[in-house]
Design a protein around this motif. Structure first.
Motif, mmCIF file in Angstrom:
data_model
loop_
_atom_site.group_PDB
_atom_site.id
_atom_site.type_symbol
_atom_site.label_atom_id
_atom_site.label_comp_id
_atom_site.label_asym_id
_atom_site.label_seq_id
_atom_site.Cartn_x
_atom_site.Cartn_y
_atom_site.Cartn_z
ATOM 1 N N ALA A 76 7.228 13.766 -45.837
ATOM 2 C CA ALA A 76 7.282 15.280 -45.124
ATOM 3 C C ALA A 76 6.628 15.308 -43.583
ATOM 4 O O ALA A 76 5.658 14.624 -43.376
ATOM 5 N N GLU A 77 7.521 16.010 -42.702
ATOM 6 C CA GLU A 77 6.880 16.148 -41.271
ATOM 7 C C GLU A 77 6.634 14.766 -40.787
ATOM 8 O O GLU A 77 5.484 14.837 -39.961
ATOM 9 N N VAL A 78 7.635 13.871 -40.875
ATOM 10 C CA VAL A 78 7.242 12.398 -40.502
ATOM 11 C C VAL A 78 6.799 12.291 -38.990
ATOM 12 O O VAL A 78 5.887 11.662 -38.713
ATOM 13 N N ARG A 79 7.585 13.254 -38.148
ATOM 14 C CA ARG A 79 7.387 13.196 -36.677
ATOM 15 C C ARG A 79 5.753 13.702 -36.349
ATOM 16 O O ARG A 79 5.015 13.077 -35.494
ATOM 17 N N GLU A 80 5.331 14.668 -36.954
ATOM 18 C CA GLU A 80 4.048 15.155 -36.865
ATOM 19 C C GLU A 80 2.796 14.057 -37.381
ATOM 20 O O GLU A 80 1.995 13.696 -36.645
ATOM 21 N N TRP A 81 3.508 13.820 -38.552
ATOM 22 C CA TRP A 81 2.554 12.506 -38.955
ATOM 23 C C TRP A 81 2.458 11.447 -38.038
ATOM 24 O O TRP A 81 1.199 10.688 -37.904
ATOM 25 N N VAL A 101 8.903 3.712 -39.760
ATOM 26 C CA VAL A 101 8.446 5.008 -39.399
ATOM 27 C C VAL A 101 9.525 5.656 -38.252
ATOM 28 O O VAL A 101 10.184 6.780 -38.604
ATOM 29 N N LEU A 102 9.895 4.759 -37.140
ATOM 30 C CA LEU A 102 10.732 5.111 -36.208
ATOM 31 C C LEU A 102 12.129 5.561 -36.792
ATOM 32 O O LEU A 102 12.726 6.588 -36.530
ATOM 33 N N HIS A 103 12.557 4.882 -37.843
ATOM 34 C CA HIS A 103 13.737 5.248 -38.599
ATOM 35 C C HIS A 103 13.622 6.517 -39.219
ATOM 36 O O HIS A 103 14.611 7.090 -39.087
ATOM 37 N N LEU A 129 17.504 11.826 -42.815
ATOM 38 C CA LEU A 129 17.576 12.837 -43.846
ATOM 39 C C LEU A 129 16.155 13.503 -43.899
ATOM 40 O O LEU A 129 15.718 14.219 -44.510
ATOM 41 N N SER A 130 15.252 12.584 -43.624
ATOM 42 C CA SER A 130 13.734 12.510 -43.772
ATOM 43 C C SER A 130 13.145 12.993 -42.494
ATOM 44 O O SER A 130 12.038 13.635 -42.558
ATOM 45 N N GLY A 131 13.861 12.939 -41.212
ATOM 46 C CA GLY A 131 13.252 13.249 -40.059
ATOM 47 C C GLY A 131 13.227 14.534 -39.629
ATOM 48 O O GLY A 131 12.621 15.022 -38.682
#
Length: 271
Positions: A25-30, A260-262, A269-271
């Motif tokens: 969830a919220e991978v870019r923020e993480w 993580v970049l992916h 779909l998770s980004g």
């Protein structure tokens, strides 16, 4: 049909496919949130860096490699301050600095005034970066020489297993170049219309990621700037993102960084 550098067409509107990333969830923020790149050593393997350029804001060290027929290895290395023979390395460093302002940037000069160099110098620059414990290395250059496939593959694997993330620009012209073709590196091509932190994943590698690299305002020689297009300028955008990530999560391995970049890509779909 794309008229940009090679591989940029894979990231055109209508060509980009959705991919399934890590279910975070919220991978870019993480991955990036709140990070400034502090504590991360970044090697820019290129034409040198103008440390005094206002967009660069200084370098933490570096080395220049020169061809020398009388030397045992055919080249010599001079550690210490040096300039940029072209402006290309300064452009890459300026992009990285804009994204990761607190990164420790090192200049590794392997290109000459004609923006060309020998594969042996590129190999030496990567090897130096690995031996000096660089966390990330930006390679906005590559070799077409078949003779360099093996040596560069070997040192790219050394980087991968030692924890140095290699971010490599694809060649602007069609055809294989090294080390951008290797699975152990993060390969990057230009993507039209992308923001500074825009990122896309190509579902049909070998070039995997697309980032801003078309009509980019970049630092250049004599404290100036130019508008430039090329995969060379896409790679340091990704290097900046990797720098933020490794500053915030220093335990990440190179293969985890790529995953993580992916997941953080715009078409994930998770980004």
């Amino acid at each position: 049909m794309s008229t940009g550098p090679a591989w940029s067409g894979a990231f055109d509107r209508g060509a980009l496919q959705e991919v399934v990333g890590l279910p975070v969830a919220e991978v870019r923020e993480w991955a990036f949130g709140g990070s400034t790149g502090g504590g991360v050593r970044v090697a820019v393997i290129d034409s040198g860096i103008d440390a005094d350029h206002p967009r660069v804001g200084g370098v933490s060290g570096g080395v220049a490699f020169h061809l020398d027929a009388e030397a045992e290895l055919g080249y010599v290395e001079d550690e210490g301050p040096h300039g940029d023979l072209v402006g290309h390395g300064t452009a890459c460093a300026g992009i990285i600095r804009a994204i990761a302002p607190d990164a420790e940037i090192y200049s590794v000069r392997v290109l000459g005034a004609n923006l060309k160099g020998r594969g042996a110098l590129l190999h030496a620059g990567v090897e130096w970066s690995v031996e000096r414990g660089m966390h990330v290395a930006n390679l906005s250059l590559s070799s077409k020489a078949e003779a360099m496939f093996g040596p560069l593959h070997e040192v790219a694997d050394e980087a991968y297993f030692s924890g140095t993330v290699l971010v490599c620009a694809a060649n602007n012209l069609p055809g294989p170049t090294y080390p951008s073709q290797y699975a152990s590196v993060i390969s990057v091509a230009s993507r039209a219309g992308a923001e500074s932190m825009g990122l896309a994943y190509n579902a049909h590698p070998p070039v995997e990621f697309g980032a801003r690299g078309i009509d980019v305002d970049v630092a250049w020689a004599e404290h100036g700037s130019i508008t430039a297009t090329g995969n060379s300028f896409a790679a340091p955008h990704v290097t900046g993102m990797v720098t933020l990530m490794r500053s915030k999560h220093p335990w990440l391995t190179p293969f985890q960084v790529k995953a993580v970049l992916h997941a953080a890509s715009d078409n994930s779909l998770s980004g």
